[in-house]
Design an enzyme around this catalytic site. Structure first.
Site, PDB file in Angstrom:
ATOM      1  N   CYS A  47       0.833  -1.199   0.000  1.00  0.00           N
ATOM      2  CA  CYS A  47       0.000   0.000   0.000  1.00  0.00           C
ATOM      3  C   CYS A  47       0.879   1.266   0.000  1.00  0.00           C
ATOM      4  O   CYS A  47       1.560   1.531  -0.972  1.00  0.00           O
ATOM      5  CB  CYS A  47      -1.001  -0.023   1.159  1.00  0.00           C
ATOM      6  SG  CYS A  47      -2.326   1.205   0.992  1.00  0.00           S
TER       7      CYS A  47
ATOM      8  N   HIS B 298      -3.791  -4.909   0.005  1.00  0.00           N
ATOM      9  CA  HIS B 298      -3.315  -5.413   1.294  1.00  0.00           C
ATOM     10  C   HIS B 298      -3.355  -6.936   1.308  1.00  0.00           C
ATOM     11  O   HIS B 298      -4.410  -7.520   1.561  1.00  0.00           O
ATOM     12  CB  HIS B 298      -4.192  -4.865   2.435  1.00  0.00           C
ATOM     13  CG  HIS B 298      -3.969  -3.432   2.716  1.00  0.00           C
ATOM     14  ND1 HIS B 298      -2.985  -2.984   3.573  1.00  0.00           N
ATOM     15  CD2 HIS B 298      -4.591  -2.326   2.247  1.00  0.00           C
ATOM     16  CE1 HIS B 298      -3.016  -1.658   3.618  1.00  0.00           C
ATOM     17  NE2 HIS B 298      -3.977  -1.238   2.825  1.00  0.00           N
TER      18      HIS B 298
ATOM     19  N   GLU C 245      -2.233  -8.885   3.524  1.00  0.00           N
ATOM     20  CA  GLU C 245      -2.516  -9.337   4.893  1.00  0.00           C
ATOM     21  C   GLU C 245      -4.004  -9.323   5.208  1.00  0.00           C
ATOM     22  O   GLU C 245      -4.441  -9.897   6.216  1.00  0.00           O
ATOM     23  CB  GLU C 245      -1.732  -8.493   5.905  1.00  0.00           C
ATOM     24  CG  GLU C 245      -2.259  -7.107   6.174  1.00  0.00           C
ATOM     25  CD  GLU C 245      -1.927  -6.059   5.119  1.00  0.00           C
ATOM     26  OE1 GLU C 245      -2.237  -4.873   5.358  1.00  0.00           O
ATOM     27  OE2 GLU C 245      -1.371  -6.422   4.050  1.00  0.00           O
TER      28      GLU C 245
END
Length: 196
Positions: A77, A178, A180
């Site tokens: 990001c 993202h 994650e």
């Protein structure tokens, strides 16, 4: 393997650390130049502003350390955005200049900004970062600024217009989404990076 998650002075660091831990890999969070120099891999996370992260890197004498790092680096990001040369955010700030492209406010054709949620990522070519991930998989995004599609773009996303969803230049990788927060495909992408 010694994996360092750079303490960028921004949020989202814990989420990245937990995602790495779920894969079964240990990592440490640091902004110590000596520790970063010795790392086998480096992750640049970030949710915040370009000014915040660049001030933090400059304060800790990390800009040259990152630019001269020869092993795999993954920017996530905002961590990807600072690989560009300049960000228009908050009046503008010079960034790392790994890729000679500016980060611009998204031209979303009247769609809501920030761009938040799941969106399709289209691969330009086969890249190890996307190994075992189907083309046009959905990843989770949350951002208002983006890098234009350029010679180092390895995947793109459409949100009113096409922008770079992932980039690579030599050992520098960046993803605007993202991983994650992107469930199985995100976990696979992080695993691919760790196995480089």
């Amino acid at each position: 393997m010694k994996l360092v998650i750079l303490d960028t002075g921004c949020s989202n660091i814990s989420s990245v650390k937990w995602a790495i831990q779920r894969i079964g890999c240990c990592s440490c969070v640091s902004c110590d130049p000596d520790m970063i120099i010795c790392a086998d891999k480096l992750i640049l996370p970030g949710v915040g502003t370009a000014n915040t992260i660049m001030n933090h890197l400059n304060k800790n004498s990390l800009t040259d350390v990152i630019k001269s790092f020869k092993k795999p680096i993954l920017g996530i990001c905002l961590g990807m955005q600072i690989l560009g040369s300049y960000s228009d955010e908050n009046g503008g700030v010079s960034t790392l200049g790994i890729i000679d492209k500016s980060i611009e406010l998204m031209n979303s054709d009247n769609l809501p900004i920030p761009h938040t949620g799941w969106n399709k990522v289209i691969f330009f070519s086969k890249n190890y970062l996307f190994n075992n991930i189907k083309n046009e998989s959905y990843f989770y995004f949350m951002h208002s600024y983006a890098m234009p599609v350029n010679n180092y773009t390895i995947s793109q996303c459409y949100y009113g217009y096409y922008f770079s969803a992932a980039i690579q230049k030599n050992n520098f990788f960046g993803v605007q989404f993202h991983p994650e927060r992107s469930h199985k495909v995100g976990r696979q992408l992080l695993k691919n990076f760790l196995e480089m």
